[in-house]
Design an enzyme around this catalytic site. Sequence first.
Site, PDB file in Angstrom:
ATOM      1  N   SER A 125     -10.031   2.188   4.840  1.00  0.00           N
ATOM      2  CA  SER A 125     -11.244   1.532   5.473  1.00  0.00           C
ATOM      3  C   SER A 125     -12.148   2.769   4.001  1.00  0.00           C
ATOM      4  O   SER A 125     -11.953   3.645   3.054  1.00  0.00           O
ATOM      5  CB  SER A 125     -12.106   2.491   5.966  1.00  0.00           C
ATOM      6  OG  SER A 125     -13.368   1.740   5.817  1.00  0.00           O
ATOM      7  N   THR A 127     -15.228   3.984   3.416  1.00  0.00           N
ATOM      8  CA  THR A 127     -15.785   4.782   4.135  1.00  0.00           C
ATOM      9  C   THR A 127     -15.307   5.308   3.685  1.00  0.00           C
ATOM     10  O   THR A 127     -16.006   6.073   3.233  1.00  0.00           O
ATOM     11  CB  THR A 127     -16.180   4.272   5.524  1.00  0.00           C
ATOM     12  OG1 THR A 127     -14.728   4.465   5.894  1.00  0.00           O
ATOM     13  CG2 THR A 127     -16.449   3.812   6.281  1.00  0.00           C
ATOM     14  N   TYR A 150     -15.587   8.138  12.773  1.00  0.00           N
ATOM     15  CA  TYR A 150     -14.603   7.142  12.606  1.00  0.00           C
ATOM     16  C   TYR A 150     -14.360   7.447  11.112  1.00  0.00           C
ATOM     17  O   TYR A 150     -13.135   6.731  10.283  1.00  0.00           O
ATOM     18  CB  TYR A 150     -15.047   5.404  12.631  1.00  0.00           C
ATOM     19  CG  TYR A 150     -14.567   5.110  11.550  1.00  0.00           C
ATOM     20  CD1 TYR A 150     -15.717   4.312  10.288  1.00  0.00           C
ATOM     21  CD2 TYR A 150     -13.714   4.484  12.352  1.00  0.00           C
ATOM     22  CE1 TYR A 150     -14.299   3.260   9.923  1.00  0.00           C
ATOM     23  CE2 TYR A 150     -13.009   3.308  12.363  1.00  0.00           C
ATOM     24  CZ  TYR A 150     -12.845   3.224  10.564  1.00  0.00           C
ATOM     25  OH  TYR A 150     -12.671   1.724   9.693  1.00  0.00           O
ATOM     26  N   LYS A 154     -10.486   7.899   9.265  1.00  0.00           N
ATOM     27  CA  LYS A 154      -9.289   7.285   8.753  1.00  0.00           C
ATOM     28  C   LYS A 154      -8.837   8.589   7.301  1.00  0.00           C
ATOM     29  O   LYS A 154      -7.787   8.365   6.710  1.00  0.00           O
ATOM     30  CB  LYS A 154     -10.785   6.254   7.848  1.00  0.00           C
ATOM     31  CG  LYS A 154     -10.674   5.105   8.546  1.00  0.00           C
ATOM     32  CD  LYS A 154      -9.363   4.888   9.096  1.00  0.00           C
ATOM     33  CE  LYS A 154      -9.096   3.116  10.284  1.00  0.00           C
ATOM     34  NZ  LYS A 154      -8.175   2.622  10.592  1.00  0.00           N
ATOM     35  N   ASN A 198     -21.980  -4.080  16.293  1.00  0.00           N
ATOM     36  CA  ASN A 198     -22.811  -3.486  15.412  1.00  0.00           C
ATOM     37  C   ASN A 198     -22.409  -4.138  14.284  1.00  0.00           C
ATOM     38  O   ASN A 198     -23.180  -3.703  13.474  1.00  0.00           O
ATOM     39  CB  ASN A 198     -21.275  -2.393  15.205  1.00  0.00           C
ATOM     40  CG  ASN A 198     -20.809  -1.665  16.715  1.00  0.00           C
ATOM     41  OD1 ASN A 198     -22.278  -0.754  16.797  1.00  0.00           O
ATOM     42  ND2 ASN A 198     -20.105  -1.748  17.339  1.00  0.00           N
TER      43      ASN A 198
HETATM   44  C1  WQD Z   1     -23.252  -4.319   6.710  1.00  0.00           C
HETATM   45  C2  WQD Z   1     -24.206  -4.650   6.741  1.00  0.00           C
HETATM   46  C3  WQD Z   1     -25.963  -2.849   7.654  1.00  0.00           C
HETATM   47  C4  WQD Z   1     -25.811  -4.777  11.211  1.00  0.00           C
HETATM   48  C5  WQD Z   1     -18.600  -0.650   8.948  1.00  0.00           C
HETATM   49  C6  WQD Z   1     -17.843  -0.019   8.718  1.00  0.00           C
HETATM   50  C7  WQD Z   1     -16.632  -0.029   8.034  1.00  0.00           C
HETATM   51  C8  WQD Z   1     -16.421  -1.515   8.280  1.00  0.00           C
HETATM   52  C9  WQD Z   1     -17.225  -2.657   8.592  1.00  0.00           C
HETATM   53  C10 WQD Z   1     -14.490  -0.805   9.529  1.00  0.00           C
HETATM   54  C11 WQD Z   1     -24.927  -2.966   6.237  1.00  0.00           C
HETATM   55  C12 WQD Z   1     -26.514  -4.418   7.940  1.00  0.00           C
HETATM   56  C13 WQD Z   1     -25.716  -5.144  10.155  1.00  0.00           C
HETATM   57  C14 WQD Z   1     -27.029  -5.709  11.760  1.00  0.00           C
HETATM   58  C15 WQD Z   1     -27.842  -4.945   9.693  1.00  0.00           C
HETATM   59  N1  WQD Z   1     -15.842  -1.105   9.439  1.00  0.00           N
HETATM   60  N2  WQD Z   1     -26.863  -4.569   9.694  1.00  0.00           N
HETATM   61  N3  WQD Z   1     -28.245  -5.474  11.230  1.00  0.00           N
HETATM   62  O1  WQD Z   1     -21.144  -1.132   7.886  1.00  0.00           O
HETATM   63  O2  WQD Z   1     -21.219  -1.796   6.241  1.00  0.00           O
HETATM   64  O3  WQD Z   1     -18.935  -1.388   7.409  1.00  0.00           O
HETATM   65  O4  WQD Z   1     -18.099  -2.275   9.631  1.00  0.00           O
HETATM   66  O5  WQD Z   1     -13.435  -0.806   8.974  1.00  0.00           O
HETATM   67  O6  WQD Z   1     -15.661   1.265   8.206  1.00  0.00           O
HETATM   68  O7  WQD Z   1     -18.267   1.048   8.404  1.00  0.00           O
HETATM   69  O8  WQD Z   1     -20.426  -3.087   8.171  1.00  0.00           O
HETATM   70  O9  WQD Z   1     -21.755  -5.340   9.277  1.00  0.00           O
HETATM   71  O10 WQD Z   1     -22.110  -3.165  10.043  1.00  0.00           O
HETATM   72  O11 WQD Z   1     -23.421  -3.602   8.005  1.00  0.00           O
HETATM   73  O12 WQD Z   1     -29.033  -5.053   8.597  1.00  0.00           O
HETATM   74  O13 WQD Z   1     -27.164  -6.150  13.081  1.00  0.00           O
HETATM   75  O14 WQD Z   1     -25.307  -5.119   7.722  1.00  0.00           O
HETATM   76  O15 WQD Z   1     -27.230  -1.681   7.646  1.00  0.00           O
HETATM   77  O16 WQD Z   1     -26.478  -3.009   5.067  1.00  0.00           O
HETATM   78  P1  WQD Z   1     -20.731  -1.500   7.279  1.00  0.00           P
HETATM   79  P2  WQD Z   1     -21.399  -3.699   8.817  1.00  0.00           P
END
Ligand code: WQD
Length: 346
Positions: A125, A127, A150, A154, A198
């Site tokens: 990822s 991340t 998490y 990775k 999430n």
């Molecule tokens: C994206 C953007 C939030 C939800 C995560 C993991 C990463 C990968 C993908 C596994 C951010 C914003 C989100 C909401 C929002 N997973 N948001 N309201 O955090 O970039 O990545 O998922 O590999 O490892 O870290 O993805 O979709 O959670 O967030 O405003 O209800 O959307 O702040 O800017 P993220 P996300």
Amino acid sequence: MKILVTGGTGFIGSHTVVELQKEGFDVVIVDNLSNSQKWILDAVADISGVKPEFEQFDLADQKLTADFFSRHNDIVGIIHFAAYKAVGESVAKPLLYYRNNLVSLLNILEGMMVHNIPNLVFSSSCTVYGQPDELPVSEKAPIKKAESPYGNTKQISEEIIADTLASSNLKAIALRYFNPIGAHESAKIGELPLGVPNNLVPYITQTAIGIRQELSVFGNDYNTHDGTPIRDYIHVVDLAKAHVIAVKRMIEKQMKNNFEVFNLGTGIGYSVLDVINSFEKVTGIKLPYKIVDRRAGDVEKVWANPAWSNTELGWKAERSLDEMMDSAWKWENYYAKKNNITTKKR
Ligand code: WQD
């Protein structure tokens, strides 16, 4: 040729199984169904015409995993997706994440050593980069201290793989995903978050279909063009295709060294509001949302430099943000119809 796909009933796993089958590979899936559902196997069969072999057990169980490998001596490669991946949950339950994600990997690697299975594609990822110092981020960017258990699993997993390869003839390709979204064009498979999503895009589609009241946008005071965080969203089918290319690269012995790493992103960064605007444009639906406080652990902006993947893998993301949102919305509607979900809470 048979490929083991762990976590193959999951979001990226199921899309990858479809692409592997299209390329003529036989697939066996191992999944404990802790974060996916068994009917996905039938949906894959609907799409590809072939129902993959399936075994349900926990890969963190050393005995069960060793037993699996002793019964399957025709596996030429493994794509290892099976892991917990909710960033927030990993902060609340670190030991669950370290045990599940790391012990599963150890059992997979032991199986490869004992049964001489030489090829591993590992689901990693972006991340691992944290908030990169330079954007776009390439594979040469420094690995930063993980923002969550998490993300740390990775990073540690990549190190475990590298150390294991150093003392064996195994080969591995780590694919560092940016933000996988969207769904197969058939709308028969897609992202299936259990409980409150999430991730951004499933929350958007569940809001639009009426399961959620409104989307909370986590902060608009970032240093970006519209104040909301930027990510490199990539269509899950583009991502799945990269896995097939990686497997073929290994089997056809095209690797330049025994452990290769590739960023899988489009190279284009979009903000949260860009994503919302795309969804509204594509669907004609006005999405109810409100701006709230930032979410802990979010990085401000990250997007990939995909040049190495483009040239070395011969792979390039093709699908646009609009196509990602259109396919995500079609999947949400298909799922609602299939499960005759009215707009009740899920
Ligand atoms: C994206 C953007 C939030 C939800 C995560 C993991 C990463 C990968 C993908 C596994 C951010 C914003 C989100 C909401 C929002 N997973 N948001 N309201 O955090 O970039 O990545 O998922 O590999 O490892 O870290 O993805 O979709 O959670 O967030 O405003 O209800 O959307 O702040 O800017 P993220 P996300």
